[in-house]
Write a protein that holds these residues in place. Structure first.
Motif, PDB file in Angstrom:
ATOM      1  N   UNK A   1     -13.473   1.111  97.425  1.00 20.38           N
ATOM      2  CA  UNK A   1     -14.845   1.460  97.039  1.00 20.38           C
ATOM      3  C   UNK A   1     -14.851   2.433  95.869  1.00 20.38           C
ATOM      4  N   UNK A   2     -14.057   3.488  95.996  1.00 23.12           N
ATOM      5  CA  UNK A   2     -13.987   4.453  94.886  1.00 23.12           C
ATOM      6  C   UNK A   2     -13.402   3.798  93.638  1.00 23.12           C
ATOM      7  N   UNK A   3     -12.436   2.909  93.828  1.00 25.93           N
ATOM      8  CA  UNK A   3     -11.829   2.219  92.678  1.00 25.93           C
ATOM      9  C   UNK A   3     -12.882   1.455  91.878  1.00 25.93           C
ATOM     10  N   UNK A   4     -13.825   0.833  92.586  1.00 29.45           N
ATOM     11  CA  UNK A   4     -14.856   0.057  91.893  1.00 29.45           C
ATOM     12  C   UNK A   4     -15.643   0.954  90.920  1.00 29.45           C
ATOM     13  N   UNK A   5     -16.078   2.113  91.408  1.00 26.95           N
ATOM     14  CA  UNK A   5     -16.871   2.993  90.532  1.00 26.95           C
ATOM     15  C   UNK A   5     -16.000   3.630  89.448  1.00 26.95           C
ATOM     16  N   UNK A   6     -14.736   3.841  89.769  1.00 26.41           N
ATOM     17  CA  UNK A   6     -13.803   4.374  88.793  1.00 26.41           C
ATOM     18  C   UNK A   6     -13.658   3.418  87.596  1.00 26.41           C
ATOM     19  N   UNK A   7     -13.519   2.130  87.910  1.00 28.53           N
ATOM     20  CA  UNK A   7     -13.404   1.131  86.835  1.00 28.53           C
ATOM     21  C   UNK A   7     -14.698   1.045  86.035  1.00 28.53           C
ATOM     22  N   UNK A   8     -15.825   1.086  86.748  1.00 27.18           N
ATOM     23  CA  UNK A   8     -17.125   1.010  86.079  1.00 27.18           C
ATOM     24  C   UNK A   8     -17.294   2.187  85.110  1.00 27.18           C
ATOM     25  N   UNK A   9     -16.973   3.367  85.596  1.00 28.39           N
ATOM     26  CA  UNK A   9     -17.112   4.567  84.752  1.00 28.39           C
ATOM     27  C   UNK A   9     -16.199   4.460  83.532  1.00 28.39           C
ATOM     28  N   UNK A  10     -14.978   4.007  83.732  1.00 34.25           N
ATOM     29  CA  UNK A  10     -14.059   3.832  82.601  1.00 34.25           C
ATOM     30  C   UNK A  10     -14.615   2.844  81.582  1.00 34.25           C
TER      31      UNK A  10
ATOM     32  N   UNK B   1     -20.998   4.541  76.491  1.00 34.02           N
ATOM     33  CA  UNK B   1     -22.215   4.728  77.300  1.00 34.02           C
ATOM     34  C   UNK B   1     -21.957   5.799  78.351  1.00 34.02           C
ATOM     35  N   UNK B   2     -22.876   6.754  78.440  1.00 28.15           N
ATOM     36  CA  UNK B   2     -22.675   7.811  79.437  1.00 28.15           C
ATOM     37  C   UNK B   2     -23.030   7.327  80.837  1.00 28.15           C
ATOM     38  N   UNK B   3     -22.095   7.441  81.774  1.00 29.20           N
ATOM     39  CA  UNK B   3     -22.415   7.079  83.160  1.00 29.20           C
ATOM     40  C   UNK B   3     -23.239   8.186  83.827  1.00 29.20           C
TER      41      UNK B   3
END
Ligand code: GBH
Length: 456
Positions: free
Chosen positions: A101-110, A117-119
């Motif tokens: 789950x955290x990996x998903x948002x980590x990739x998105x933020x990257x 684009x600022x997350x």
């Protein structure tokens, strides 16, 4: 009609963005270790969602996030507001973290950072982990602590790249629609007994602010819904009903944050826990204050001739002490909401008048409209053109507004309305999940390009 004049320009550094939320776009509710949320349970209730829709697929963003980041890049926004799904990160709402789950948002933020684009993550947009909901959810004080704990996990992982944080989305709606009248998850019909859910969300917010600061966060805000409240007439009964509605929807959620007090002593006395101490946590200073604006509300006293209330037909256990009326003489969106751009400067003025220097700079964290038009959405362009002009006039009159986020990037799961309301700048074909930018997408891209051209 959209004006022929170019939009007035906003100051350098003004943040242009679009918003979404996890449950409304991600789908993949059973994948990679995500746990169920209050909404996964609620959508299964017969009649809870229009046309029996659920969000098991939604827009398929969980698998199509790369394509969506590409759309954002094309659009040219400075920032993207999304929400982190608590049950994806911490499936039980407490205890072990789900690494995937955290990996998903980590990739998105990257990917967002790589696209320039600022997350801007929102930590909670209504999707309470089901095990917590089953223990009372936000009616329980413990949920506030659990939320702060979850916040720490997210901040520890994403904090090095996230420039702006949002704690909660619209605690007013979750309290009133979710626990008060049962139109939203978890489906409570507690009316005024729902108010502990307001207090515990506010407490969770304050604890989360502290957790974020401990992880070095320097720009923290909240996204509260606000709109002008107008009495139907000058009569005493209508005025009292409007005053109560204003307290319940606007002041109950802004006063504690910005003044450290509840708007009414009796109300504060009825809340659970060491409320005076909690208010110190709740009023932890914010770097900015997020306002979600949709429309003003016209309020009348209930009476034999009270007319249609928004709450009619939801099987209320008792009558509410106000009734909501349609604002006459205005264009309406597909949802039937009145188009009232001047309500935006009005509510910004009210916030300034009420809170003075205690109101930090404001960010419009949501403003938008639903229209059925698949791609040629001229009415959406006119809507945003008019609201941006109104916002500009508010700034000229002294409002300190630092950004404007459109709800929403994509057509998505509109809660109890299912897929029947389309708020997106991008059309989603729910049969194929194909994305098609609408005319409003191209319009916004043009606005952002012109701005780039004008900047030195
Ligand atoms: C937001 O809620 C949500 O954050 C977002 O998830 C949602 O998709 C989006 O807006 C669109 O709905 O009481 O008749 O005057 C906004 C919820 C919208 C509730 C305006 C009050 C006023 C209607 N608010 N609404 S009325």
């Amino acid at each position: 009609m959209t004006s022929d004049q170019p939009l007035p320009s906003f100051p350098d550094g003004f943040l242009w963005g679009v918003s979404t939320s996890a449950f409304q776009i991600e789908g993949a509710v059973d994948e990679d270790g995500r746990g169920p949320s209050s909404w996964d349970a609620f959508v299964r209730r017969l009649g809870a969602v229009k046309d029996g829709g659920d969000a098991t697929v939604a827009t398929g963003h969980y698998h199509r996030w790369r394509e969506d980041v590409e759309l954002l890049r094309e659009l040219g926004v400075d920032a993207y507001r999304f929400s982190v799904s608590w049950p994806r990160v911490q499936p039980l709402g407490t205890g072990p973290v789900n690494a995937a789950g955290l990996d998903f948002y980590d990739r998105l933020v990257d990917a967002l950072c790589a696209a320039g684009i600022r997350p801007v993550p929102t930590l909670f947009h209504w999707d309470t982990p089901l095990p917590l909901e089953e223990r009372g959810g936000w009616l329980e004080r413990d949920t506030a602590r659990r939320f702060a704990d979850y916040t720490e996990h997210v901040a520890a992982r994403l904090g090095d790249r996230v420039p702006h944080w949002i704690t909660l989305n619209e605690p007013a709606e979750l309290t009133l629609l979710g626990y008060g009248i049962g139109e939203h998850a978890p489906g409570g019909k507690l009316l005024f007994d729902a108010l502990p859910a307001a207090h515990h969300q506010l407490l969770g917010h304050g604890l989360a602010v502290r957790a974020l600061r401990a992880h070095g966060a320097r720009s923290v805000g909240i996204a509260n819904s606000h709109g002008p409240v107008r009495p139907l007439s000058d009569g005493e009964a209508d005025a009292a009903a409007a005053e109560l509605y204003d307290v319940l929807t606007n002041r109950l959620f802004a006063d504690p944050l910005l003044t450290g007090r509840y708007p009414d002593e009796n109300l504060a006395a009825a809340l659970p826990g060491p409320v005076a101490d909690d208010l110190k946590v709740i009023s932890e200073p914010l770097d900015w204050y997020g306002v979600n604006y949709y429309q003003p509300t016209l309020v009348a006293a209930p009476g034999p001739d009270a007319g249609e209330s928004e709450f009619a037909g939801v099987g209320l256990p008792a009558r509410l002490p106000f009734s909501l009326r349609e604002i006459p003489g205005k264009e309406r969106t597909g949802f039937g909401w009145a188009v009232v751009p001047e309500g935006l400067p009005e509510i910004l003025h009210t916030l300034r008048a009420r809170y003075g220097d205690r109101l930090p700079p404001v960010m419009i964290t949501e403003n938008g409209c639903s229209y059925p038009d698949p791609v040629h959405d001229v009415r959406r362009i006119a809507f945003h053109d008019a609201h941006l002009r109104a916002l500009h006039s508010a700034c000229a009159a002294g409002a300190d507004v630092r950004g404007y986020f459109i709800w929403s990037l994509l057509d998505n799961f509109e809660w109890a309305e299912g897929y029947s309301q389309r708020f997106g700048l991008v059309h989603v074909d729910y049969a194929t999940l194909e994305r098609t930018p609408k005319d409003s997408f191209h319009w916004l891209r043009g606005v952002l390009r012109d701005r780039a051209g004008r900047q030195p």
